[in-house]
Design a protein around this motif. Sequence first.
Motif, PDB file in Angstrom:
ATOM      1  N   GLY A   1       0.784  -1.023  -0.094  1.00 25.14           N
ATOM      2  CA  GLY A   1      -0.006  -0.165  -0.039  1.00 25.14           C
ATOM      3  C   GLY A   1       0.775   1.324  -0.019  1.00 25.14           C
ATOM      4  O   GLY A   1       1.747   1.238   0.794  1.00 25.14           O
ATOM      5  N   THR A   2       0.555   2.330  -0.807  1.00 17.08           N
ATOM      6  CA  THR A   2       1.498   3.364  -0.885  1.00 17.08           C
ATOM      7  C   THR A   2       1.171   4.315   0.137  1.00 17.08           C
ATOM      8  O   THR A   2       1.980   5.142   0.349  1.00 17.08           O
ATOM      9  N   ASP A   3      -0.052   4.025   0.952  1.00 14.83           N
ATOM     10  CA  ASP A   3      -0.332   5.089   2.121  1.00 14.83           C
ATOM     11  C   ASP A   3      -0.416   4.311   3.406  1.00 14.83           C
ATOM     12  O   ASP A   3      -1.061   3.350   3.478  1.00 14.83           O
TER      13      ASP A   3
ATOM     14  N   ASN B   1      -2.974  10.065   6.084  1.00 18.46           N
ATOM     15  CA  ASN B   1      -2.581  10.162   4.434  1.00 18.46           C
ATOM     16  C   ASN B   1      -1.110  10.714   4.239  1.00 18.46           C
ATOM     17  O   ASN B   1      -1.021  11.914   4.885  1.00 18.46           O
ATOM     18  N   ASP B   2      -0.253  10.134   3.380  1.00 19.33           N
ATOM     19  CA  ASP B   2       0.860  10.980   3.214  1.00 19.33           C
ATOM     20  C   ASP B   2       0.706  11.989   2.004  1.00 19.33           C
ATOM     21  O   ASP B   2       1.623  12.454   1.444  1.00 19.33           O
TER      22      ASP B   2
ATOM     23  N   TRP C   1      -6.242   8.581  -2.265  1.00 16.32           N
ATOM     24  CA  TRP C   1      -6.157   7.596  -3.622  1.00 16.32           C
ATOM     25  C   TRP C   1      -5.046   6.721  -3.407  1.00 16.32           C
ATOM     26  O   TRP C   1      -3.940   6.638  -3.999  1.00 16.32           O
ATOM     27  N   PRO C   2      -5.069   5.799  -2.250  1.00 14.35           N
ATOM     28  CA  PRO C   2      -3.984   4.980  -1.991  1.00 14.35           C
ATOM     29  C   PRO C   2      -3.887   3.761  -3.390  1.00 14.35           C
ATOM     30  O   PRO C   2      -4.973   3.410  -3.925  1.00 14.35           O
TER      31      PRO C   2
ATOM     32  N   GLY D   1       7.654   4.505  -3.765  1.00 15.96           N
ATOM     33  CA  GLY D   1       7.607   4.110  -2.455  1.00 15.96           C
ATOM     34  C   GLY D   1       6.319   3.385  -1.864  1.00 15.96           C
ATOM     35  O   GLY D   1       5.308   3.841  -2.467  1.00 15.96           O
ATOM     36  N   ALA D   2       6.680   2.248  -1.320  1.00 18.70           N
ATOM     37  CA  ALA D   2       5.348   1.788  -0.637  1.00 18.70           C
ATOM     38  C   ALA D   2       5.629   1.210   0.702  1.00 18.70           C
ATOM     39  O   ALA D   2       6.798   0.939   1.293  1.00 18.70           O
ATOM     40  N   TYR D   3       4.408   0.681   1.349  1.00 19.70           N
ATOM     41  CA  TYR D   3       4.595   0.007   2.572  1.00 19.70           C
ATOM     42  C   TYR D   3       4.227  -1.523   2.518  1.00 19.70           C
ATOM     43  O   TYR D   3       3.348  -1.624   1.638  1.00 19.70           O
TER      44      TYR D   3
END
Length: 871
Positions: A565-567, A572-573, A597-598, A694-696
């Motif tokens: 997930g990007t966020d 929210n980033d 909008w992740p 980048g992502a988590y």
Amino acid sequence: MQRIARWFRALVSGATIDHELDEEMRLHIQMEAEDLVRTRGLDPEEARRQAAIAFGGLERHKEAHRDARGVRWVEGFTQDVRYAARSLRRNPGFSLAAVLVLALGIGATTAVFSAVDAVLIDPGARDVVVIYEQNSPTNRWTLSTVDYRAVEAQSQSFTAVGAVRHREVSLFAGGDAKRVVTGFATAGFFRALNASIVRGRGFDRSDERVGAAPVVLVGQAFAQRELGGEASALGRSLVIDGISHTVVGILSPNAKELAGIRAQVWPVLQLAQPTRRGPFGLRVVGRLKPGVTLEEARRDLRQVSDAIFPIWQAGFQDSTAKLTPVPQREAIIGGAGRMLGIFSGAVGLVLLIAVANVAGLMLVRISRRWREISLRTVLGATRARVVRLLVTESVVLAAVGGGLGIGFGVLGVRLFAAIGPRMPRIGEAHLDARAALFAAAVTLFSGIVVGILPVVLLQGREAARGLNEGARTVGGSRRTRTLRAAFVVAEFALALPLLAAAGLLMNSFLRLQRVDPGFDPRPVLAINVELPSGTYPNDSAIAKYWAIALPRVRNVPGVIEASLGTDLPPDNDGNSNNFDLVDHPVGAGNAEPTSPWPSVSGEFFATLRVPLLEGRTFTVGDSADAPPVLVVSRSWARHYFPEGSVIGRRLVSGGCYQCPLTTIVGVVGDVKYMGLDGASDAAYEPVTQASFRGAYVFVRTDRPAAQMIGPVREALRSVDPGVPLDDAAPMEERLYDAITQPRHWVMLLSGFAAAALALAAVGIFGLLTYTVNARRREIGVRMALGEQQSSVVAMVVRRGMGHAVAGAAIGLAAALVAGRWLASALFDVSPADPATLLVVTAILLGVAFLACWLPARRAASIDAAEALRLD
């Protein structure tokens, strides 16, 4: 009050003494002249001339007396200081209590001043602005490349304009790769902020050209710590996101934080030629030309907005969005300024309560010294002289408290920076010369306010009868009792708004803690992975990395599920997107709605236990070549399609009207992406159809998440050891950190509210203790005549609680008025919440009752026979 004013002017200017000396000199000269006329038969005029000569000349004697008076004033002041010191040493209990109370108030006030000074008073040059896009008073966002280039080329209001994009990147300078905060900036950015280069050179326009050799500026501390010093740093290579950058300059030590960005590494920002108005994400700063006002710059930027809108209208249809300059201080500080203002007011109330407390103690002390004061008056001391002695004593007392308070202030600043709320520049707070001057001013103010009380007591005929009637009569006079009671009422009136503010913030914080984030954080691990752009230059390379990395993470023992997930919820980033619904398009020239909008993988919802409510989630069929799809939250669906199902609805994403329409394929539960106190609208796109670097990695495990950090890192390092993986933490910890800011505000304000409550309790305790001592004989008579102990207790408690209730009533009214300043910091709580105000009022009165009950019990234990023997 007029009499007090005259005494004070006489004390300061010495005008009365001047007049008396002149009159005395004229009298001596006149007497000498008359003697010369009588004994030598001189003409009166000649006799006056020779008499003046004999006394050295009137004017010369006036000057001599003035000089002598100046010396005597200094000597008298020195004697007063020595006497005050001896007097305070003889009363260690009173002195220690007063010094500690004042030190608490002065120290807390000085510490907060240092924090406010660092954050608010000097946040940068006043002629520097940050430029935003803005379409309403409350909605603004950063600029795109199109906007920045237009401002740079067309605006006439700035001497320099620059852009910066800050983010965490992987950095390799020898040793292990690490994540650092960097600011990718243009040459104009440093010129606009007047950031000086102490060694080497800054950027120029040729460095900004796409394809030019990448260069970087570094901070002086970074050069010393990581590159072996300034001299050896120049020319060194830093590998930033997999791309080698050459160090060309060293920034000044003062450039620790630029435009609100705290970084030590500043690579050059190379912007490619834009193909559409978005995306947005550049922070643009400009330095106003001399004489150009903010309003003139606003009109100038509006013209730039109007000029570029029709050119890029196809991809950005919001004609209401205008380029807007915002003062740098406002842009950097944001909402922290209001909270610091509230906090400063709270500390100011504590100081006033402390001063009122010490003033009450001083009043008791003066009443006990009334025989001494009256004797001085009878022996010829003027009221101004007595007042000066007493004011000097209070100033000496305040000076000792102020000196100790500065020490408390140093500790307070460190404590504030360590555990206080996170805000820009707070790390720079320290006790400097300005803070020391402020502490000195507060000390002097406190000393004068405390010491002016004797002036009030010296009014009327109290001093005249004090020698015969004693301290008990004067100290127990109606005026004195009223004044002491007024101090106690004031203390409670000042304490209640503080308690109310702390109670409201606590109530808000507890409600915030109970908010459902929309996912199950236990036991889930989140690791942030930023792939270096040099090693992974395109979407294909990024996809290959994750095609290898995710299966390896899933194969780690103990891992149940893993996804991307990007966020990171609940904060929210900044990954939001604008869209336009096909069924409900916005009107021409109006702003399109936006939403978090992740980009997530198909397993994301199962990993975080986000329920699927309708339709489906993402599958392997949602590839980059497939039609774009979207999964939305329940709140998003209800907001935009309240009349029916959203499955199959289509929309235009990101203002790209030439792109294929996006279709909604599923609805999931609400997840907080705009903070726990924010809305739950969210739209998810598959990572296979998104461009991201980048992502988590979200990992659900069958064991404590913290224990899995090492094994999961090893699995990711086995794919590429050059990718930094230092940002890893359990989701429970991240959720806890999401409410760190309100938690810190609650802790700090509650601490000062507790101090105010304690001081108010001490004040009413001292008042009643003094009252009991002053009325000891009366109470003894009452008890000798048969009054019960319970009646005596009730009498004392009733008197004290009357003062407490009066103060609470005034404080409650003040709390209702001041509560509106807290509205923006509260969640799901009204500033006039009746339950909170009732609870804090009950706490205040409960503490007051305890403080009243103790001296009441003492009064009830008075021995009647002993009391009757008192004089």
